[in-house]
Design an enzyme around this catalytic site. Structure first.
Site, PDB file in Angstrom:
ATOM      1  N   SER A 124       0.824  -1.214   0.000  1.00  0.00           N
ATOM      2  CA  SER A 124       0.000   0.000   0.000  1.00  0.00           C
ATOM      3  C   SER A 124       0.857   1.263   0.000  1.00  0.00           C
ATOM      4  O   SER A 124       0.327   2.358   0.223  1.00  0.00           O
ATOM      5  CB  SER A 124      -0.863   0.011   1.268  1.00  0.00           C
ATOM      6  N   PHE A 125       2.150   1.117  -0.243  1.00  0.00           N
ATOM      7  CA  PHE A 125       3.143   2.191  -0.146  1.00  0.00           C
ATOM      8  C   PHE A 125       2.674   3.518  -0.735  1.00  0.00           C
ATOM      9  O   PHE A 125       2.847   4.582  -0.135  1.00  0.00           O
ATOM     10  CB  PHE A 125       4.398   1.690  -0.879  1.00  0.00           C
ATOM     11  N   THR A 170      -0.217   1.219  12.969  1.00  0.00           N
ATOM     12  CA  THR A 170      -0.776  -0.122  12.710  1.00  0.00           C
ATOM     13  C   THR A 170       0.281  -1.230  12.746  1.00  0.00           C
ATOM     14  O   THR A 170       0.002  -2.366  12.371  1.00  0.00           O
ATOM     15  CB  THR A 170      -1.449  -0.178  11.320  1.00  0.00           C
ATOM     16  N   SER A 216       4.336  -3.644   8.017  1.00  0.00           N
ATOM     17  CA  SER A 216       5.523  -4.357   7.563  1.00  0.00           C
ATOM     18  C   SER A 216       5.639  -4.224   6.044  1.00  0.00           C
ATOM     19  O   SER A 216       4.636  -4.297   5.341  1.00  0.00           O
ATOM     20  CB  SER A 216       5.398  -5.831   7.954  1.00  0.00           C
ATOM     21  N   GLY A 217       6.841  -4.002   5.559  1.00  0.00           N
ATOM     22  CA  GLY A 217       7.038  -3.796   4.128  1.00  0.00           C
ATOM     23  C   GLY A 217       7.713  -4.994   3.473  1.00  0.00           C
ATOM     24  O   GLY A 217       8.185  -5.905   4.149  1.00  0.00           O
ATOM     25  N   LEU A 231      -3.731   6.554  21.535  1.00  0.00           N
ATOM     26  CA  LEU A 231      -2.930   7.222  22.571  1.00  0.00           C
ATOM     27  C   LEU A 231      -2.627   8.668  22.216  1.00  0.00           C
ATOM     28  O   LEU A 231      -1.957   9.359  22.981  1.00  0.00           O
ATOM     29  CB  LEU A 231      -1.622   6.444  22.802  1.00  0.00           C
ATOM     30  N   GLY A 232      -3.077   9.118  21.072  1.00  0.00           N
ATOM     31  CA  GLY A 232      -2.811  10.486  20.651  1.00  0.00           C
ATOM     32  C   GLY A 232      -2.449  10.531  19.178  1.00  0.00           C
ATOM     33  O   GLY A 232      -2.587   9.530  18.462  1.00  0.00           O
ATOM     34  N   ILE A 282       0.322  10.996  16.365  1.00  0.00           N
ATOM     35  CA  ILE A 282       1.759  10.975  16.061  1.00  0.00           C
ATOM     36  C   ILE A 282       2.027  12.082  15.041  1.00  0.00           C
ATOM     37  O   ILE A 282       1.396  12.104  13.973  1.00  0.00           O
ATOM     38  CB  ILE A 282       2.180   9.614  15.470  1.00  0.00           C
ATOM     39  N   TYR A 310       0.526 -15.118   4.281  1.00  0.00           N
ATOM     40  CA  TYR A 310      -0.466 -14.153   3.797  1.00  0.00           C
ATOM     41  C   TYR A 310      -1.426 -14.900   2.876  1.00  0.00           C
ATOM     42  O   TYR A 310      -0.999 -15.501   1.889  1.00  0.00           O
ATOM     43  CB  TYR A 310       0.306 -13.076   3.047  1.00  0.00           C
TER      44      TYR A 310
HETATM   45  P1  FAD Z   1      -4.907   5.010   8.019  1.00  0.00           P
HETATM   46  O1  FAD Z   1      -5.629   3.939   7.336  1.00  0.00           O
HETATM   47  O2  FAD Z   1      -5.248   6.404   7.700  1.00  0.00           O
HETATM   48  O3  FAD Z   1      -5.059   4.822   9.604  1.00  0.00           O
HETATM   49  C1  FAD Z   1      -4.837   3.571  10.204  1.00  0.00           C
HETATM   50  C2  FAD Z   1      -4.904   3.708  11.726  1.00  0.00           C
HETATM   51  O4  FAD Z   1      -3.786   4.466  12.175  1.00  0.00           O
HETATM   52  C3  FAD Z   1      -6.120   4.444  12.227  1.00  0.00           C
HETATM   53  O5  FAD Z   1      -6.480   3.917  13.474  1.00  0.00           O
HETATM   54  C4  FAD Z   1      -5.644   5.864  12.402  1.00  0.00           C
HETATM   55  O6  FAD Z   1      -6.390   6.573  13.365  1.00  0.00           O
HETATM   56  C5  FAD Z   1      -4.207   5.646  12.838  1.00  0.00           C
HETATM   57  N1  FAD Z   1      -3.302   6.723  12.444  1.00  0.00           N
HETATM   58  C6  FAD Z   1      -2.976   7.099  11.191  1.00  0.00           C
HETATM   59  N2  FAD Z   1      -2.096   8.109  11.242  1.00  0.00           N
HETATM   60  C7  FAD Z   1      -1.869   8.369  12.542  1.00  0.00           C
HETATM   61  C8  FAD Z   1      -1.078   9.319  13.241  1.00  0.00           C
HETATM   62  N3  FAD Z   1      -0.322  10.195  12.626  1.00  0.00           N
HETATM   63  N4  FAD Z   1      -1.100   9.307  14.602  1.00  0.00           N
HETATM   64  C9  FAD Z   1      -1.866   8.415  15.265  1.00  0.00           C
HETATM   65  N5  FAD Z   1      -2.623   7.502  14.651  1.00  0.00           N
HETATM   66  C10 FAD Z   1      -2.631   7.473  13.317  1.00  0.00           C
HETATM   67  N6  FAD Z   1      -0.035  -2.999   5.460  1.00  0.00           N
HETATM   68  C11 FAD Z   1       1.228  -3.421   5.637  1.00  0.00           C
HETATM   69  O7  FAD Z   1       1.757  -3.297   6.730  1.00  0.00           O
HETATM   70  N7  FAD Z   1       1.926  -4.015   4.629  1.00  0.00           N
HETATM   71  C12 FAD Z   1       1.407  -4.154   3.393  1.00  0.00           C
HETATM   72  O8  FAD Z   1       2.080  -4.663   2.494  1.00  0.00           O
HETATM   73  C13 FAD Z   1       0.084  -3.684   3.169  1.00  0.00           C
HETATM   74  N8  FAD Z   1      -0.489  -3.801   1.952  1.00  0.00           N
HETATM   75  C14 FAD Z   1      -1.759  -3.336   1.767  1.00  0.00           C
HETATM   76  C15 FAD Z   1      -2.337  -3.442   0.504  1.00  0.00           C
HETATM   77  C16 FAD Z   1      -3.627  -2.981   0.286  1.00  0.00           C
HETATM   78  C17 FAD Z   1      -4.243  -3.109  -1.049  1.00  0.00           C
HETATM   79  C18 FAD Z   1      -4.354  -2.383   1.336  1.00  0.00           C
HETATM   80  C19 FAD Z   1      -5.736  -1.879   1.109  1.00  0.00           C
HETATM   81  C20 FAD Z   1      -3.791  -2.259   2.587  1.00  0.00           C
HETATM   82  C21 FAD Z   1      -2.497  -2.747   2.823  1.00  0.00           C
HETATM   83  N9  FAD Z   1      -1.895  -2.646   4.070  1.00  0.00           N
HETATM   84  C22 FAD Z   1      -0.616  -3.099   4.260  1.00  0.00           C
HETATM   85  C23 FAD Z   1      -2.635  -2.051   5.191  1.00  0.00           C
HETATM   86  C24 FAD Z   1      -2.426  -0.536   5.354  1.00  0.00           C
HETATM   87  O9  FAD Z   1      -1.844   0.044   4.224  1.00  0.00           O
HETATM   88  C25 FAD Z   1      -1.586  -0.273   6.591  1.00  0.00           C
HETATM   89  O10 FAD Z   1      -2.349  -0.619   7.724  1.00  0.00           O
HETATM   90  C26 FAD Z   1      -1.056   1.146   6.729  1.00  0.00           C
HETATM   91  O11 FAD Z   1      -0.084   1.140   7.718  1.00  0.00           O
HETATM   92  C27 FAD Z   1      -2.119   2.183   7.070  1.00  0.00           C
HETATM   93  O12 FAD Z   1      -1.536   3.468   6.909  1.00  0.00           O
HETATM   94  P2  FAD Z   1      -2.421   4.727   6.573  1.00  0.00           P
HETATM   95  O13 FAD Z   1      -1.531   5.904   6.545  1.00  0.00           O
HETATM   96  O14 FAD Z   1      -3.233   4.478   5.383  1.00  0.00           O
HETATM   97  O15 FAD Z   1      -3.325   4.795   7.890  1.00  0.00           O
END
Ligand code: FAD
Length: 561
Positions: free
Chosen positions: A214-215, A226, A229-230, A280-281, A283, A483
């Site tokens: 999802s990079f 969350t 992991s990459g 927790l707040g 980031i 996975y």
């Molecule tokens: P969001 O979806 O916007 O938020 C996720 C959570 O984090 C929410 O609870 C939000 O409140 C909290 N949050 C976000 N930013 C902050 C902040 N600054 N401070 C505090 N809390 C915050 N994940 C992987 O790890 N590896 C992968 O390879 C991967 N592949 C994916 C592929 C697809 C097609 C999809 C749909 C998802 C994938 N994911 C993957 C899942 C997702 O991309 C991860 O969970 C990612 O870390 C979420 O980041 P985001 O910025 O989109 O967070």
């Protein structure tokens, strides 16, 4: 009631409200001749038929009104500037859900029980602090928003939340602030999307090395929140290993974890923030380990006769002196899928492919059991060469066959496009979704078998022809991540059918010795397995921490526990 405000003028891009990625980009199968027959055989879906499930027009959605009082919206506007406070329907819908299958099915069906009431885009940490204090004073709920890519139900406000809900979008905090070249660390604002932060680091000769699938549409803060992991985690670590320092805005102050290489101040507050999903707040800044751009970065492809040989090789590589950046092996089903998503080979490539398959058959391989693996090597040229030599010896011992860099390069290019397949299936009334886990090497084979068994039982229960496939995607000294992707054509009750399959697979993970999720977090989606995963006492400790740290339940309440 909310004031009638114009749509914001914010310079932050978001994904489609109904699916993955950007408008105008999608998955095509016409140039992949093996894809349609594969899908028909796997789940009985005929792709010659046009897309059958119309997406609603946004104008037809019934979006609940914003409940943000005008005075509150004005107060936010005074902090961040009027154009950076938004209450329009599109912005609130985009900030309601992540991209889980459950989220997409509901938003496409126009099922939107509760949205944030207001979306706010602060420009820096001082503005985040002021927004948080103003919101907590009103007893509002604050949900930090990164890229909105999570698939664990981590964003959605609870349907019966009657307080005002603020989505705090970090999208304007996207700069690399400073690189400490002696220590190999970089201070990076939490709202930076993957491509943004890599471009800034690369310009100075560095990389974070964190490349989830999802990079392109996820942020550093989201990765940390969350425990992401990459793909290259075997070399660079999961985000939990990459994060050294943190700044987290909380009511009345900032929680600061200074960037030190290691510390004995336990229990580790740094670890508590990693994976906290906004509870927790907020980031605002992460000091992360960064690495000099590698001289070499190659991904090689290998075939193994079957999954047992392949997994044994992966385990031996993890135990060996080799330290590849990527170790990935698809099981036979996923290998079949990968081969089916290839574009039509022509000329020499076609002849070479046919020759390879004939050669493997002659060696006595059953091509339906064969497994495709990708192994990556990064670093100086001499290092990469030595790593590859070690891996090649292990692969040979397990009767594997190297097929060069071509398929690896192709995989590397294609990996960020794969997420679009899910929308393609949804357009045609079919589900495609994932569940992932990590388990010790000694239990990995059993987790794989049990997840397959559970999925097939579930397909039977819902009366659908279903498909499941899997790959090992991250290796550790003591085990690995598996996975799984599953698919089926929806019947009359899409979410009920989805729940039956998803729950069966998740429960199989726990029962066979795996965790509820290796890298997608807990959110609402996985919360039901938390007690089985970390024990009732573990949940007591976690609940106590969250209740004490956020007594008013203002930060993304009800996620995780
Ligand atoms: P969001 O979806 O916007 O938020 C996720 C959570 O984090 C929410 O609870 C939000 O409140 C909290 N949050 C976000 N930013 C902050 C902040 N600054 N401070 C505090 N809390 C915050 N994940 C992987 O790890 N590896 C992968 O390879 C991967 N592949 C994916 C592929 C697809 C097609 C999809 C749909 C998802 C994938 N994911 C993957 C899942 C997702 O991309 C991860 O969970 C990612 O870390 C979420 O980041 P985001 O910025 O989109 O967070």
């Amino acid at each position: 009631t909310a004031p009638a405000r114009p749509a914001g003028t914010v310079d932050v891009k978001h994904m489609k409200w109904w699916g993955w990625g950007v408008e105008g980009v999608g998955f095509r199968h016409e140039d992949k001749p093996a894809f349609a027959p594969f899908v028909e055989k796997a789940i009985g879906l005929d792709l010659r038929q046009a897309a059958s499930t119309a997406r609603p027009d946004f104008a037809d959605l019934k979006v609940p009104d914003s409940r943000a009082p005008e005075k509150f919206v004005d107060a936010l506007g005074e902090i961040v500037g009027d154009g950076n406070v938004v209450v329009d329907d599109m912005a609130r819908v985009v900030h309601t859900y992540g991209k889980s299958l459950r989220d997409l099915v509901r938003v496409r069906a126009g099922e939107i029980a509760r949205t944030p009431d207001v979306v706010v885009y602060p420009a820096d940490e001082a503005e985040v602090r002021a927004v948080v204090d103003t919101a907590v004073d009103l007893d509002a709920v604050i949900i930090p928003f990164g890229g909105g890519s999570n698939i664990a139900g981590s964003l959605e406000p609870h349907a019966d939340e009657d307080r005002v809900v603020v989505s705090l979008d970090l999208g304007r905090l996207r700069r690399v602030l400073d690189i400490d070249t002696d220590s190999g660390t970089a201070r990076i604002q939490a709202g930076a999307l993957g491509p943004d932060l890599e471009a800034q680091l690369n310009e100075a000769g560095w990389t974070l090395g964190h490349f989830p699938d999802s990079f392109t549409h996820s942020t550093l803060g989201g990765w940390v929140a969350t425990r992401s992991s990459g793909m290259q985690s075997d070399k660079y670590g999961d985000i939990a290993d990459i994060v050294r320092g943190l700044r987290v805005v909380r009511p009345g102050g900032v929680l600061v974890i200074r960037p030190v290489p290691s510390a004995s101040t336990g229990p580790s507050v740094r670890e508590m923030v990693v994976g906290s999903e906004g509870r927790l707040g907020v980031i605002t800044e992460v000091t992360a380990q960064v690495h000099r751009l590698p001289e070499k970065r190659d991904i090689y492809a290998y075939f193994f006769k079957n999954l047992d040989h392949g997994l044994a090789a992966m385990r031996e590589i993890a135990e060996s002196d080799a330290a590849p950046s990527v170790t990935r092996i698809s099981d036979a089903n996923e290998t079949g899928f990968s081969l089916a998503t290839g574009k039509e080979a022509k000329g020499i490539a076609k002849a070479a492919q046919a020759g390879l398959m004939a050669f493997l058959k002659k060696r006595g391989w059953n091509l339906d059991e064969m497994c495709l693996s990708f192994i990556g090597f990064e670093g100086g040229a001499a290092h990469a060469k030595r790593q590859k030599a070690i891996v090649d010896r292990i692969v040979r011992r397990h009767h594997g066959l190297g097929v060069g860099k071509g398929p690896g390069a192709l995989y590397d290019q294609k990996k960020f496009d794969t997420p679009y397949i899910r929308d393609f299936l949804l357009d045609r009334g079919a589900a495609g979704d994932v569940s992932e886990t990590a388990a010790p090497w000694s239990k990995l084979r059993q987790v794989h078998a049990e997840a397959y068994r559970a999925a097939h039982d579930a397909f039977g229960r819902i009366g659908r022809r279903g498909w499941i496939m899997s790959h090992l995607s991250h290796s550790y000294h003591s085990g690995a991540c598996l996975y799984f992707t599953f698919a089926f054509v929806f019947g009359d009750d899409p979410l009920g059918e989805y729940d039956t399959v998803k729950r069966a697979v998740q429960q199989a993970f726990i029962d066979a010795g795996g965790t509820l999720s290796h890298h997608h977090g807990v959110g609402l989606e996985h919360a039901r397995w938390l007690e089985q995963d970390i024990s009732p006492q573990g949940v007591t400790v976690l609940s106590g921490l969250l209740a004490a740290a956020d007594p008013g339940g203002n930060f993304n309440p009800r996620k995780i526990v």
